[in-house]
Write a protein that holds these residues in place. Structure first.
Motif, PDB file in Angstrom:
ATOM      1  N   ASN A 191       0.803  -1.221   0.000  1.00 30.81           N
ATOM      2  CA  ASN A 191       0.000   0.000   0.000  1.00 30.81           C
ATOM      3  C   ASN A 191       0.836   1.272   0.000  1.00 30.81           C
ATOM      4  O   ASN A 191       0.295   2.366   0.159  1.00 30.81           O
ATOM      5  N   SER A 192       2.136   1.152  -0.127  1.00 32.42           N
ATOM      6  CA  SER A 192       3.002   2.324  -0.216  1.00 32.42           C
ATOM      7  C   SER A 192       4.057   2.063  -1.274  1.00 32.42           C
ATOM      8  O   SER A 192       4.495   0.933  -1.472  1.00 32.42           O
ATOM      9  N   GLY A 193       4.447   3.122  -1.964  1.00 31.04           N
ATOM     10  CA  GLY A 193       5.370   2.976  -3.074  1.00 31.04           C
ATOM     11  C   GLY A 193       6.788   3.353  -2.706  1.00 31.04           C
ATOM     12  O   GLY A 193       7.061   3.949  -1.662  1.00 31.04           O
ATOM     13  N   ALA A 194       7.704   3.002  -3.598  1.00 35.36           N
ATOM     14  CA  ALA A 194       9.106   3.382  -3.482  1.00 35.36           C
ATOM     15  C   ALA A 194       9.555   3.880  -4.845  1.00 35.36           C
ATOM     16  O   ALA A 194       9.360   3.198  -5.848  1.00 35.36           O
ATOM     17  N   MET A 195      10.140   5.069  -4.887  1.00 37.58           N
ATOM     18  CA  MET A 195      10.574   5.668  -6.147  1.00 37.58           C
ATOM     19  C   MET A 195      12.097   5.635  -6.220  1.00 37.58           C
ATOM     20  O   MET A 195      12.779   5.965  -5.242  1.00 37.58           O
ATOM     21  N   TYR A 196      12.608   5.284  -7.395  1.00 39.08           N
ATOM     22  CA  TYR A 196      14.059   5.231  -7.588  1.00 39.08           C
ATOM     23  C   TYR A 196      14.491   6.311  -8.560  1.00 39.08           C
ATOM     24  O   TYR A 196      13.947   6.437  -9.662  1.00 39.08           O
ATOM     25  N   ASP A 197      15.476   7.104  -8.132  1.00 35.94           N
ATOM     26  CA  ASP A 197      16.064   8.156  -8.952  1.00 35.94           C
ATOM     27  C   ASP A 197      17.392   7.641  -9.494  1.00 35.94           C
ATOM     28  O   ASP A 197      18.378   7.556  -8.758  1.00 35.94           O
ATOM     29  N   PRO A 198      17.482   7.284 -10.777  1.00 34.82           N
ATOM     30  CA  PRO A 198      18.724   6.697 -11.303  1.00 34.82           C
ATOM     31  C   PRO A 198      19.880   7.682 -11.389  1.00 34.82           C
ATOM     32  O   PRO A 198      21.035   7.271 -11.382  1.00 34.82           O
ATOM     33  N   SER A 199      19.600   8.983 -11.469  1.00 34.52           N
ATOM     34  CA  SER A 199      20.685   9.958 -11.559  1.00 34.52           C
ATOM     35  C   SER A 199      21.451  10.059 -10.248  1.00 34.52           C
ATOM     36  O   SER A 199      22.675  10.227 -10.249  1.00 34.52           O
ATOM     37  N   LEU A 200      20.751   9.951  -9.130  1.00 37.57           N
ATOM     38  CA  LEU A 200      21.398   9.983  -7.817  1.00 37.57           C
ATOM     39  C   LEU A 200      21.570   8.600  -7.218  1.00 37.57           C
ATOM     40  O   LEU A 200      22.171   8.463  -6.144  1.00 37.57           O
TER      41      LEU A 200
END
Length: 450
Positions: free
Chosen positions: A163-172
């Motif tokens: 019920n909760s997401g995780a976002m990945y920033d490939p630049s950092l």
């Protein structure tokens, strides 16, 4: 005479700088007799040249003259210099002058903020009300649209926190854990498509659609569909123009040929027509593969026969392409890069397994292999029953590779053919590495509105 003294003092400091950092000047200065102070030296110049040098140095306005009573600066060790860089500190910190910055032009102010790294947005809104209100500014939105799109981010769902997401920033190479308060907590909703910074969610019962911007929390629950289909469906999403200000469309299609299109400008679902007879039914859709969007056309992968079906959101035309799938291929999914249709999947033969990339040849309608995962990485999969999930298919791919012994995530840049390992996803204040269940890629946009 005072100018001569100051010039000689400056030259002495420059020589000390060279000694400290070991970088010789382009042209060595000629040695001259020392003057009264041992730290002072000068070059052979006449008084007129000294005046010229003095005028030039004073015009620069950025030279700091050391007092003769100050001790000679000692060279810092490499460890101290590294510590200073890592902590973000500098030897000289000048305060911002209020009388200068208070008149900073407003248009430049918005242009600078629009060019900051997207990750700074998480601290952006809490600075002041004025910064928070920029999200509703048309001029700020225009500045954001002028910034060329960088690598997409990835919105994922983990097995442990559905019920909760995780976002990945490939630049950092960093994970973020946003909280989208508007999403229902009693239902499991999964990200299935994206366009223009918006992510489309579908509940696990294939009934309700939601559209949200994970960065600014803009949220909308789409109206109920007019056609009730309880079987699995494939979903695609496109923009009407270059940004969400012109509206967007969401499409779903079922295995029996039913489909509908949602238009955000009308806020309603419509049935543009029926599936043409040239498309063989039933559609054995590959639900592991998300739809690929190129301009206004959506591409879905199907089997029996193997190939692709496409739908143009502007003209409403369906097409079918029969394309043989490479042998020994499993867990394959579509991707795109710069208008090219790609295929990524696990190629398994005997006990060996490798991730391969193919590109669709438009003339022959055949898949041509263009790259493989490095062999040293593939050796880790030898003799193991590996499954693969593609979490993003927009130029930069994120692949989740897992078995009983392995939980590996990698990214693949289709343009540069670069493979990179992704750091483990760990919830805040936790230690356990999360297992990624599903996800989609999206281009982060601060001003996209659902």
């Amino acid at each position: 005479m005072e100018g001569v003294v100051m010039l000689r003092q400056l030259i002495g400091q420059l020589q000390e700088f060279v000694q400290l950092y070991g970088s010789p000047p382009p042209q060595p200065l000629p040695q001259l007799p020392l003057l009264n102070h041992p730290r002072w030296c000068s070059s052979t110049v006449d008084d007129s040249s000294i005046d010229d040098y003095y005028s030039f140095m004073m015009a620069a306005g950025s030279v700091r003259i050391l007092d003769p009573s100050e001790p000679t600066p000692s060279k810092r060790s490499r460890k101290e210099r590294t510590r200073g860089k890592s902590s973000g500190t500098t030897d000289t910190t000048e305060p911002m002058e209020q009388h200068i910055w208070k008149d900073f032009p407003e248009d430049l102010y918005e242009a600078v903020i629009a060019r900051l790294p997207i990750a700074t947005f998480f601290h952006f809104r809490s600075v002041c009300r004025k910064w928070n209100s920029l999200l509703d500014s048309e001029s700020f939105s225009q500045h954001c649209t002028e910034i060329p799109q960088a690598n997409p981010w990835f919105y994922t769902i983990t097995h442990e926190n559905v019920n909760s997401g995780a976002m990945y920033d490939p630049s950092l190479k960093k994970w973020h854990h946003p909280t989208i308060s508007s999403l229902p907590t009693k239902l499991i909703v999964l990200p299935v498509a994206s366009a223009g910074g918006l992510v489309c969610f579908l509940d696990i019962g294939n009934r309700n659609f939601y559209v949200c911007n994970p960065l600014n929390q803009s949220f909308k629950e789409l109206p109920a569909r007019s056609v009730k289909v309880w079987s699995r469906i494939a979903v695609g999403m496109t923009l009407n123009g270059s940004s969400t200000s012109g509206g967007y469309k969401v499409m779903w299609v079922g295995c029996d040929g039913e489909y509908e299109v949602y238009d955000s400008l009308r806020n309603s679902w419509t049935r543009p027509g029926s599936m043409p007879s040239s498309v063989k039914l039933p559609l054995y859709l590959n639900f592991r593969s998300q739809a690929v969007t190129i301009d206004s056309t959506l591409y879905f992968m199907r089997s029996h026969p193997d190939g692709i079906v496409s739908y143009d959101m502007v003209t409403g035309v369906w097409k079918q392409f029969i394309i043989p799938t490479p042998l020994h291929l499993t867990d394959h999914t579509l991707a795109e890069c710069g208008g090219r249709i790609m295929l990524v999947g696990l190629l398994s033969k005997n006990a060996a397994t490798c991730v391969c990339i193919w590109e669709l040849q438009k003339m022959t309608l055949l898949w041509k292999e263009v790259d493989r995962m490095p062999n040293i990485w593939c050796l880790e999969f030898y003799g193991k029953h590996v499954r693969m999930t593609c979490l993003g298919n927009k130029g930069l791919l994120m692949l989740s590779l897992r078995s009983r012994q392995i939980n590996r995530m990698v990214t693949y840049n289709v343009s540069s053919k670069e493979w990179l390992k992704v750091p483990g996803c760990v919830v805040p204040h936790g230690r356990k590495r999360q297992w990624i269940a599903c996800g989609t890629s999206f281009y982060p946009c601060l001003t996209a509105v659902a």
